[in-house]
Design an enzyme around this catalytic site. Structure first.
Site, PDB file in Angstrom:
ATOM      1  N   HIS A 113       2.731  -3.622   7.136  1.00 58.32           N
ATOM      2  CA  HIS A 113       1.589  -2.456   6.781  1.00 58.32           C
ATOM      3  C   HIS A 113       1.854  -1.668   7.879  1.00 58.32           C
ATOM      4  CE1 HIS A 113      -0.414  -4.548   3.230  1.00 58.32           C
ATOM      5  NE2 HIS A 113       0.218  -5.633   3.683  1.00 58.32           N
ATOM      6  N   SER A 114       0.837  -0.566   7.704  1.00 61.38           N
ATOM      7  CA  SER A 114       0.400   0.290   8.776  1.00 61.38           C
ATOM      8  C   SER A 114      -1.134   0.588   8.340  1.00 61.38           C
ATOM      9  CB  SER A 114       1.498   1.427   8.766  1.00 61.38           C
ATOM     10  OG  SER A 114       1.256   2.456   7.792  1.00 61.38           O
ATOM     11  N   GLU A 150       0.927  -4.706  11.329  1.00 61.16           N
ATOM     12  CA  GLU A 150       0.380  -3.243  11.059  1.00 61.16           C
ATOM     13  C   GLU A 150       1.301  -2.430  12.053  1.00 61.16           C
ATOM     14  OE1 GLU A 150      -1.633  -2.184   9.070  1.00 61.16           O
ATOM     15  OE2 GLU A 150      -2.986  -4.027   8.319  1.00 61.16           O
ATOM     16  N   TYR A 170     -11.206  -6.801  10.097  1.00 64.85           N
ATOM     17  CA  TYR A 170     -11.951  -6.898   9.010  1.00 64.85           C
ATOM     18  C   TYR A 170     -11.726  -7.777   7.956  1.00 64.85           C
ATOM     19  CZ  TYR A 170      -9.174  -3.345   6.905  1.00 64.85           C
ATOM     20  OH  TYR A 170      -7.794  -2.642   6.207  1.00 64.85           O
ATOM     21  N   ASN A 180      -3.293  -5.595  -2.244  1.00 62.90           N
ATOM     22  CA  ASN A 180      -3.717  -6.465  -1.123  1.00 62.90           C
ATOM     23  C   ASN A 180      -5.016  -7.149  -1.214  1.00 62.90           C
ATOM     24  OD1 ASN A 180      -2.215  -7.979   0.819  1.00 62.90           O
ATOM     25  ND2 ASN A 180      -3.351  -6.804   2.492  1.00 62.90           N
ATOM     26  N   HIS A 222       0.793  -1.123   0.222  1.00 63.64           N
ATOM     27  CA  HIS A 222       0.111   0.088  -0.140  1.00 63.64           C
ATOM     28  C   HIS A 222       0.786   1.167  -0.140  1.00 63.64           C
ATOM     29  CE1 HIS A 222      -3.588  -2.466   1.820  1.00 63.64           C
ATOM     30  NE2 HIS A 222      -3.610  -2.473   0.562  1.00 63.64           N
ATOM     31  N   ALA A 223       0.678   1.856  -1.064  1.00 58.86           N
ATOM     32  CA  ALA A 223       1.812   3.108  -1.343  1.00 58.86           C
ATOM     33  C   ALA A 223       1.966   4.023  -0.236  1.00 58.86           C
ATOM     34  CB  ALA A 223       1.275   3.946  -2.628  1.00 58.86           C
TER      35      ALA A 223
END
Length: 417
Positions: A305-306, A380, A357, A252, A181-182
């Protein structure tokens, strides 16, 4: 000191960057008190006009959402109608992002190329690839770099293999990636810190390389990552055009395991767009192929990720758990415990669907189910600023804390496998 300088520049009349498209955007924390309010928030998240940064299922953990100016009145009216508590944590995200951009650029210019890598500012993609190549030259017996594919915009996707000098195809492996994820800049920074520790702090961490090689892909989505530096800081997806109006796919959500079944959008402009087909993106195909080259060798896949302090594992497509979930949970719990002991930070541990989720088409589900990697975990990282925008002075403490957890998880994997 740097922040004061940047603020003074702004107040002296330097205009906000024209590339910034977030002026007047607000970021809200929404605090659900019960399951009904959680359901209302979940339904709101289905509106593609609202950009939900975080949507935890746990009561007591707030959801965070970015709302553009034209939608703010309607959004607040809905929350007030259902008497759901909320707070505005940033009333002009655009201004905040511009200050952070100037601060990061100032630090990058001030530091120059005085060292191989710095964790006092966020690195551009070319600098990241340059660091990998420098390490390969400096430590040729322990480090090699391979281009595993090219992004849509023809950027080289370079993966680094780190060994103790005794690598072989029979040696077990740990695969790590970041930046799918950019906008999640802290993820590539954390991947770089892992590389730094394993290569440039080898003596201290040699136990992690005795039986295992590490293969690390710092940036899965280089086009999107660069776009967040040059055009739109909160861009999430890849950059391949989808139609005449919309660009990019959520990498993702693009993996071919229960692809598109839940938690992914079929709307091409949506942030969670699943793609026109599974593996439609060259970036996800490159990562898929890398996974399969390690099939049988790789015992752990860790994707960075974050944000939100989570250690998540399959499944993302259902609330059911895989048969070997206890093994994955044991590894994740080792990471969470090490971090809590060292810094006091608490990480929530559990399956993606049950803790956060449902989202089908994720890389961790694919790694576990199709590439047969027995331990697959999404980490995360902590929030900074409004969530995805840690300030430069937060990078070092965040990546140091992350490394504590990753090292503990790796040690548990080595013990188990």
């Amino acid at each position: 000191m740097y922040l004061k300088l940047i603020l003074s520049l702004l107040f002296c009349g330097i205009a906000l960057s024209k590339a910034n498209s977030y002026l007047g955007y607000k970021v809200y924390d929404i605090n659900a008190k019960n399951d009904f309010e959680k359901e209302v928030i979940f339904r709101l998240s289905g509106n593609d006009d609202y950009d939900f940064f975080n949507l935890p299922k746990i009561i007591g953990k707030p959801a965070r959402v970015m709302v553009q100016p034209k939608d703010q009145m309607e959004f607040e009216t809905t929350l007030n109608k259902f008497e759901i508590d909320y707070s505005v944590i940033n009333d002009d995200l655009g201004q905040t992002l511009e200050i952070e951009r100037l601060q990061n650029n100032f630090l990058r210019a001030a530091l120059g190329r005085s060292s191989r890598i710095s964790f006092s500012n966020f690195q551009r993609f070319d600098a990241i690839n340059g660091y990998l190549e420098e390490l390969a030259k400096a430590y040729p017996n322990r480090v090699s770099v391979k281009t595993i594919g090219k992004s849509y915009e023809k950027r080289d996707m370079k993966a680094i293999t780190i060994t103790d000098g005794q690598s072989s195809d029979k040696k077990k492996a740990i695969l790590v990636d970041g930046g799918i994820h950019a906008r999640e800049w802290i993820a590539p920074a954390a991947a770089l810190y892992i590389i730094h520790q394993l290569v440039e702090n080898f003596e201290k961490n040699s136990n992690l390389l005795k039986e295992y090689d590490w293969i690390i892909l710092p940036v899965v989505n280089p086009d999107g990552y660069e776009y967040t530096h040059t055009n739109s800081r909160m861009w999430r997806k890849t950059r391949r055009p989808i139609d005449e109006k919309c660009f990019g796919t959520d990498g993702n959500r693009n993996f071919d395991y229960h692809w598109g079944e839940v938690g992914a959008s079929g709307v091409s402009c949506a942030d969670t767009f699943k793609g026109p087909t599974a593996f439609s993106e060259p970036e996800t195909r490159a990562l898929r192929d890398l996974m399969h080259t390690l099939s049988g060798r790789a015992k752990m896949y860790l994707t960075l990720h974050s944000y939100g302090n989570y250690l998540l594992y399959p499944w993302g497509w259902t609330s059911e758990l895989p048969e070997t979930w206890k093994d994955i949970d044991e590894v994740a719990q080792a990471g969470a415990s090490a971090i809590k002991k060292a810094t006091g930070s608490q990480y929530a541990v559990g399956s993606s669907t049950n803790v956060l989720y449902a989202a089908a088409g994720g890389s961790d589900d694919y790694a576990y189910a199709e590439a047969k990697i027995p331990i697959a975990i999404t980490m995360e990282l902590p929030a900074g600023g409004s969530g995805f925008d840690p300030s430069p002075d937060q990078i070092q403490p965040f990546v140091e804390e992350t490394w504590i957890g990753i090292k503990a998880m790796a040690e548990k994997v080595i013990e188990k496998y």
